[in-house]
Design a protein around this motif. Sequence first.
Motif, PDB file in Angstrom:
ATOM      1  N   GLN A 107      -5.721   2.830   6.168  1.00  0.00           N
ATOM      2  CA  GLN A 107      -4.895   3.517   7.156  1.00  0.00           C
ATOM      3  C   GLN A 107      -4.831   5.019   6.843  1.00  0.00           C
ATOM      4  O   GLN A 107      -4.478   5.412   5.733  1.00  0.00           O
ATOM      5  CB  GLN A 107      -3.476   2.945   7.146  1.00  0.00           C
ATOM      6  N   PRO A 108      -5.149   5.877   7.804  1.00  0.00           N
ATOM      7  CA  PRO A 108      -5.111   7.327   7.539  1.00  0.00           C
ATOM      8  C   PRO A 108      -3.724   7.836   7.156  1.00  0.00           C
ATOM      9  O   PRO A 108      -3.593   8.751   6.341  1.00  0.00           O
ATOM     10  CB  PRO A 108      -5.580   7.945   8.863  1.00  0.00           C
ATOM     11  N   ALA A 109      -2.688   7.263   7.733  1.00  0.00           N
ATOM     12  CA  ALA A 109      -1.340   7.790   7.540  1.00  0.00           C
ATOM     13  C   ALA A 109      -0.791   7.524   6.142  1.00  0.00           C
ATOM     14  O   ALA A 109      -0.150   8.379   5.536  1.00  0.00           O
ATOM     15  CB  ALA A 109      -0.399   7.208   8.593  1.00  0.00           C
ATOM     16  N   MET A 119      -7.303  -4.635   3.314  1.00  0.00           N
ATOM     17  CA  MET A 119      -8.138  -3.443   3.384  1.00  0.00           C
ATOM     18  C   MET A 119      -7.838  -2.608   4.627  1.00  0.00           C
ATOM     19  O   MET A 119      -7.995  -1.386   4.615  1.00  0.00           O
ATOM     20  CB  MET A 119      -9.621  -3.832   3.348  1.00  0.00           C
ATOM     21  N   LYS A 120      -7.381  -3.242   5.682  1.00  0.00           N
ATOM     22  CA  LYS A 120      -6.965  -2.480   6.872  1.00  0.00           C
ATOM     23  C   LYS A 120      -5.821  -1.548   6.509  1.00  0.00           C
ATOM     24  O   LYS A 120      -5.779  -0.385   6.939  1.00  0.00           O
ATOM     25  CB  LYS A 120      -6.556  -3.431   7.996  1.00  0.00           C
ATOM     26  N   VAL A 151       0.837  -1.204   0.000  1.00  0.00           N
ATOM     27  CA  VAL A 151       0.000   0.000   0.000  1.00  0.00           C
ATOM     28  C   VAL A 151       0.871   1.252   0.000  1.00  0.00           C
ATOM     29  O   VAL A 151       0.611   2.216  -0.735  1.00  0.00           O
ATOM     30  CB  VAL A 151      -0.962  -0.008   1.202  1.00  0.00           C
ATOM     31  N   LYS A 152       1.927   1.248   0.815  1.00  0.00           N
ATOM     32  CA  LYS A 152       2.834   2.403   0.855  1.00  0.00           C
ATOM     33  C   LYS A 152       3.496   2.617  -0.503  1.00  0.00           C
ATOM     34  O   LYS A 152       3.728   3.759  -0.921  1.00  0.00           O
ATOM     35  CB  LYS A 152       3.888   2.210   1.938  1.00  0.00           C
ATOM     36  N   ARG A 157      -7.355   5.759   0.783  1.00  0.00           N
ATOM     37  CA  ARG A 157      -8.730   6.265   0.854  1.00  0.00           C
ATOM     38  C   ARG A 157      -8.817   7.680   0.291  1.00  0.00           C
ATOM     39  O   ARG A 157      -7.918   8.502   0.491  1.00  0.00           O
ATOM     40  CB  ARG A 157      -9.212   6.245   2.308  1.00  0.00           C
ATOM     41  N   THR A 158      -9.897   7.968  -0.402  1.00  0.00           N
ATOM     42  CA  THR A 158     -10.209   9.321  -0.861  1.00  0.00           C
ATOM     43  C   THR A 158     -11.553   9.705  -0.262  1.00  0.00           C
ATOM     44  O   THR A 158     -12.082   9.002   0.610  1.00  0.00           O
ATOM     45  CB  THR A 158     -10.284   9.376  -2.398  1.00  0.00           C
TER      46      THR A 158
END
Length: 305
Positions: free
Chosen positions: A116-118, A111-112, A89-90, A122-123
Amino acid sequence: MILMATLVEILENTASSKETVVAVAAAADSEVLEAVHRSLERNLASFRLFDDLEKLRSAIGKSHPYLSNHPKIKIHHAADPQSAAEAAVKSVSNKESDVLMKGHIPTAILMKAVLQPAFGLRTDQVLSHVAAFEIEGFERLVFVTDAGMNIHPDLQRKAEIIQNAVFFAHSLGIQMPVVAPLAAIEVVNPVMQATVDAAALTAMNKRGQITGCIVEGPLALDNAISLKAAKHKGIAAKSAGLADILLVPNIESGNILYKSLVFFSKAKVGGVIVGAKAPIVLTSRADSAETKLFSLALAIRSSTI
């Protein structure tokens, strides 16, 4: 843009002006590696593979040894599935990769990391799953949404799910897709929420609140996809029987429809999560390499629009 009626046509016509990079979380799986191999054969993308290094090298050595030194593959160590998900994801969040792909890892773990907010993806848009089906006897692809993300969407979320699916259909050359919000009957019944929502979505489309498509509902499945059935029931809607996108009322009905098409009809399928910062290939761990390959092609295509 070329209108493509089969998943093979999408494979053959998927090309980008830049090199697309796919980050695969938990890549040590034979079907995943086979999909990677087939993608490389078609020059669809390059790959960053995240997993336990020893496990990943062993999996590659057993089934696809030539991948170990392939110039379009980079292997990254991740000690466990959670680490693999976060690292993949990063990679997308940092724009080192363009597409996220689920490997042999539970959906919840991936999906967790996505949420992640950091560092997540997510948009302000809703995340939703769109599946493209190639079904024998149909001269067009049929899209099903949402069979994988939203459990029981309300009216506003259904409108957002439609817009996600419409954008996805546009990326495949379908300029004005017909959307059918599915229900058990074709008339509004106040005690059947699916019919109430379908009528409201149709009105929202006519008033410009849902754009780029034609929304017609409520419709039962037969009247959504079969001109003969729609005419036999005397349904006056011009788009009845011509649906490109089937909006299911909840995740249970979507899951049943999805798996019925795969296991009873032997339909070919590819699926992508849209609405994130980048497309997400979220296939089942039991899905075939072919399904993963089709899903990759769909994600790559939508990432380049």
